[in-house]
Design an enzyme around this catalytic site. Structure first.
Site, PDB file in Angstrom:
ATOM      1  N   ASP A 241      40.125  45.605  40.729  1.00 53.28           N
ATOM      2  CA  ASP A 241      40.620  46.288  40.834  1.00 53.28           C
ATOM      3  C   ASP A 241      42.034  47.694  39.753  1.00 53.28           C
ATOM      4  O   ASP A 241      41.750  46.403  38.451  1.00 53.28           O
ATOM      5  CB  ASP A 241      41.734  46.124  41.889  1.00 53.28           C
ATOM      6  CG  ASP A 241      41.808  44.444  41.370  1.00 53.28           C
ATOM      7  OD1 ASP A 241      41.802  44.209  40.777  1.00 53.28           O
ATOM      8  OD2 ASP A 241      42.327  43.789  43.031  1.00 53.28           O
TER       9      ASP A 241
ATOM     10  N   ASP B 221      47.533  36.948  51.759  1.00 54.88           N
ATOM     11  CA  ASP B 221      47.310  37.617  53.261  1.00 54.88           C
ATOM     12  C   ASP B 221      46.134  37.715  53.615  1.00 54.88           C
ATOM     13  O   ASP B 221      45.200  38.371  54.123  1.00 54.88           O
ATOM     14  CB  ASP B 221      47.973  38.900  53.451  1.00 54.88           C
ATOM     15  CG  ASP B 221      46.977  39.860  52.634  1.00 54.88           C
ATOM     16  OD1 ASP B 221      46.130  39.895  51.637  1.00 54.88           O
ATOM     17  OD2 ASP B 221      47.691  41.213  52.251  1.00 54.88           O
TER      18      ASP B 221
ATOM     19  N   HIS C 100      44.001  38.716  51.415  1.00 55.75           N
ATOM     20  CA  HIS C 100      42.843  39.242  50.417  1.00 55.75           C
ATOM     21  C   HIS C 100      41.656  39.125  49.482  1.00 55.75           C
ATOM     22  O   HIS C 100      42.364  38.027  48.585  1.00 55.75           O
ATOM     23  CB  HIS C 100      43.575  40.676  49.462  1.00 55.75           C
ATOM     24  CG  HIS C 100      44.795  40.731  49.236  1.00 55.75           C
ATOM     25  ND1 HIS C 100      45.808  41.094  49.381  1.00 55.75           N
ATOM     26  CD2 HIS C 100      44.492  40.190  48.042  1.00 55.75           C
ATOM     27  CE1 HIS C 100      46.465  41.526  47.924  1.00 55.75           C
ATOM     28  NE2 HIS C 100      45.593  40.095  47.993  1.00 55.75           N
TER      29      HIS C 100
ATOM     30  N   GLU D 231      42.487  44.768  51.761  1.00 55.84           N
ATOM     31  CA  GLU D 231      43.577  44.140  52.311  1.00 55.84           C
ATOM     32  C   GLU D 231      43.155  43.931  53.758  1.00 55.84           C
ATOM     33  O   GLU D 231      41.971  43.761  54.337  1.00 55.84           O
ATOM     34  CB  GLU D 231      44.605  44.768  53.167  1.00 55.84           C
ATOM     35  CG  GLU D 231      45.088  45.096  51.381  1.00 55.84           C
ATOM     36  CD  GLU D 231      45.939  44.302  50.604  1.00 55.84           C
ATOM     37  OE1 GLU D 231      45.743  43.604  51.105  1.00 55.84           O
ATOM     38  OE2 GLU D 231      47.499  44.819  50.115  1.00 55.84           O
TER      39      GLU D 231
END
Ligand code: GLP
Length: 271
Positions: free
Chosen positions: A67, A136, A138, A143
């Site tokens: 990413d 979280d 990911h 997400e």
């Protein structure tokens, strides 16, 4: 899923770097998927050491990063392009032409994402994909709510991720400087890699690591998609393993496997 519990983050980096080294030795022209974040830093430092001390060569290796923030140029110190060069690429013999990091400044991000997928395919797919895990749950920047079939695309970051990454990369309280969008490989893209290697350490990851390994497969914790992969290894330290129900079993399995391996080595050595 193979779960390896290292005693601390040093042993974790040793195991992870060992798996990557074995992949490169077995297939010098392999395709590696790489990750950023504080978690893989020590693993990369070890790979640099293996290159300098043992001559581990990256000359034929191709890499694809997971990413990149949208809007950050490669020269920006917080860009993932910069991070990868600073921690790994500048210190090994990799051919820059074989390095791929999503382009945060791409004029047409959607077209770029399509091109990125094509490049992965053209390279023959990813042999080994290194992953971290966000607070979280990911993987890359997928997400909560990301489709488990998603492909490389633009994602909006959650407020939690922006806060976490502000602390880790931009400095506490600098949320405003963290880009709100990123280009990320999709969960579906990641699941196509032939082998997955996720690493995590520290107390702050214990809850989410439990969900990744022992929770239901859900798009609310995209890392749980690793449960769908036939060859996924998760290496964590004791602190990150603290909440696992089957912690002792994972340790037992690893011990048995190592004992078996040792027996084979002894047999081959005629002991
Ligand atoms: C970012 C990256 C993820 C990484 C995560 C965790 O959100 N996009 O790929 O896994 O950070 O970072 P850290 O390793 O610093 O906890």
């Amino acid at each position: 899923m193979e779960v390896i519990i290292a005693k601390d983050r040093t042993e974790l980096a040793e195991i992870a770097a060992g798996i990557i080294r074995a992949q490169i030795l077995a297939k010098p022209n392999c395709v590696l998927g790489l990750a950023t974040g504080s978690t893989p830093e020590e693993t990369y430092a070890r790979l640099v050491r293996y290159h300098k001390e043992e001559g581990l060569s990256f000359a034929k290796v191709t890499t694809f990063n997971l990413d990149e923030y949208i809007g950050l140029p490669p020269s920006h110190e917080q860009s993932y392009y910069y991070f990868m060069h600073d921690r790994l690429f500048n210190h090994v013999d990799i051919n820059e032409e074989n390095v791929h990091v999503p382009m945060g400044m791409a004029p047409d991000p959607d077209a770029f994402c399509k091109w990125y997928e094509e490049q992965i395919e053209k390279a023959g797919g990813i042999d080994l994909q290194l992953l971290g895990i966000g607070g979280d749950g990911h993987i890359a920047f997928n997400e909560p709510g990301s489709s488990l079939a998603s492909r490389t695309r633009v994602k909006t970051l959650t407020e939690q991720t922006i806060k976490d990454n502000a602390e880790l990369f931009f400095g506490k309280g600098k949320e405003d400087e963290v880009p709100k969008f990123a280009i990320t490989m999709g969960v579906g893209t990641i699941l196509e890699a032939r082998r997955l290697l996720l690493i995590a350490f520290g107390k702050r990851k214990a809850k989410i690591v439990k969900q990744l390994i022992e929770g239901p497969v859900t798009s609310m914790v995209t890392a749980s998609a690793l449960q769908l992969h036939p060859d996924a290894i998760v290496v964590i330290d004791e602190e990150a393993a603290a909440e696992l129900e089957l912690k002792d079993y994972y340790k037992w399995v690893y011990k048995q496997k190592n004992a078996e391996y040792q027996k084979t080595l002894d047999r081959l050595a005629g002991r």
